[in-house]
Design a protein around this motif. Structure first.
Motif, PDB file in Angstrom:
ATOM      1  N   SER A 113      -5.575  -4.602  24.073  1.00  0.00           N
ATOM      2  CA  SER A 113      -6.057  -3.279  24.450  1.00  0.00           C
ATOM      3  C   SER A 113      -6.888  -2.690  23.315  1.00  0.00           C
ATOM      4  CB  SER A 113      -4.870  -2.354  24.744  1.00  0.00           C
ATOM      5  OG  SER A 113      -5.323  -1.049  25.023  1.00  0.00           O
TER       6      SER A 113
ATOM      7  N   LYS B 134     -15.193   4.019  24.445  1.00  0.00           N
ATOM      8  CA  LYS B 134     -14.921   2.986  25.449  1.00  0.00           C
ATOM      9  C   LYS B 134     -13.493   2.490  25.317  1.00  0.00           C
ATOM     10  CE  LYS B 134     -19.716   1.490  25.707  1.00  0.00           C
ATOM     11  NZ  LYS B 134     -20.019   2.246  26.877  1.00  0.00           N
TER      12      LYS B 134
ATOM     13  N   LYS C 194     -10.953  -0.956  26.789  1.00  0.00           N
ATOM     14  CA  LYS C 194     -10.938  -2.272  27.422  1.00  0.00           C
ATOM     15  C   LYS C 194      -9.515  -2.800  27.332  1.00  0.00           C
ATOM     16  CE  LYS C 194     -13.061  -6.800  26.774  1.00  0.00           C
ATOM     17  NZ  LYS C 194     -14.204  -7.446  26.108  1.00  0.00           N
TER      18      LYS C 194
ATOM     19  N   THR D 131      -7.102  -5.897  28.690  1.00  0.00           N
ATOM     20  CA  THR D 131      -7.050  -7.204  29.336  1.00  0.00           C
ATOM     21  C   THR D 131      -5.755  -7.305  30.131  1.00  0.00           C
ATOM     22  OG1 THR D 131      -8.357  -8.214  27.586  1.00  0.00           O
ATOM     23  CG2 THR D 131      -7.056  -9.705  28.961  1.00  0.00           C
TER      24      THR D 131
ATOM     25  N   ASP E 130     -10.614  -7.956  32.648  1.00  0.00           N
ATOM     26  CA  ASP E 130     -10.702  -6.803  31.772  1.00  0.00           C
ATOM     27  C   ASP E 130     -10.917  -5.552  32.610  1.00  0.00           C
ATOM     28  OD1 ASP E 130     -10.395  -8.206  29.390  1.00  0.00           O
ATOM     29  OD2 ASP E 130     -12.535  -8.628  29.231  1.00  0.00           O
TER      30      ASP E 130
ATOM     31  N   GLU F  20     -12.144  -1.938  32.101  1.00  0.00           N
ATOM     32  CA  GLU F  20     -12.853  -1.247  31.029  1.00  0.00           C
ATOM     33  C   GLU F  20     -13.687  -0.106  31.569  1.00  0.00           C
ATOM     34  OE1 GLU F  20     -15.786  -3.883  29.096  1.00  0.00           O
ATOM     35  OE2 GLU F  20     -15.372  -5.264  30.722  1.00  0.00           O
TER      36      GLU F  20
ATOM     37  N   ALA G  66     -16.126   0.384  34.576  1.00  0.00           N
ATOM     38  CA  ALA G  66     -17.336  -0.448  34.465  1.00  0.00           C
ATOM     39  C   ALA G  66     -18.053  -0.623  35.803  1.00  0.00           C
ATOM     40  CB  ALA G  66     -16.984  -1.801  33.858  1.00  0.00           C
TER      41      ALA G  66
END
Length: 154
Positions: free
Chosen positions: A47, A56, A58, A60, A71, A73, A90
């Motif tokens: 993470s 941002k 992200k 996983t 991911d 994100e 995203a």
């Protein structure tokens, strides 16, 4: 060009912990990897989380048996400490999370735009399960530092 508005789904829970603790556990990558899963056969091995407007994140997400991972994100558009997070995933969908102090408890409400691949029921169930995992983790976490240290390190 046709514009469409995605349907929004809301999930919520009340966590028996003060909002300052809930905020830290929700946003700290070292905590996110502990609770960010919808079931025991999934986990969040990595993470990254830069909690600021334009920052941002992200996370996983992976099946524990190694069969699949992806991911999750996005980018933060609103950050109001201990109150609200808004971000764009995203794929362009919008999410908002509110944290409302209710004495020594915190109401967490998460509203997200649906994607078109899975049913509303499956999406609602998955997001609610992750929120339930967070509630369980937050209520059980006593941590190394006491709550007095939370204010110093915020």
């Amino acid at each position: 060009m046709e514009t469409t508005t995605a349907k929004a789904i809301t999930v919520e829970t009340t966590v028996n912990a003060p909002v300052e603790k809930v905020w830290k556990l929700w946003n700290g990558p070292e905590h996110i990897i502990q609770w960010n899963n919808a079931s025991d056969d999934w986990h969040n091995p990595k993470s990254e989380n830069d909690v600021r407007v334009g920052g941002k994140f992200k996370h996983t997400m992976a099946a524990k048996d190694g069969s699949v991972s992806f991911d999750f994100e996005g980018t933060y558009t609103t950050v109001r400490e201990h109150e609200r997070l808004e971000y764009t995933i995203a794929d362009g969908r919008k999410v908002q999370v509110t944290f409302t102090a209710e004495g020594n408890s915190t109401k967490v409400v998460e509203t997200f735009e649906m994607e078109n691949e899975n049913s509303e029921e499956l999406q609602r169930g998955g997001w609610q399960a992750i929120l339930g995992s967070f509630k369980k983790y937050a209520e059980a976490w006593s941590g190394v530092m006491g709550l007095e240290s939370w204010a110093i390190n915020s």
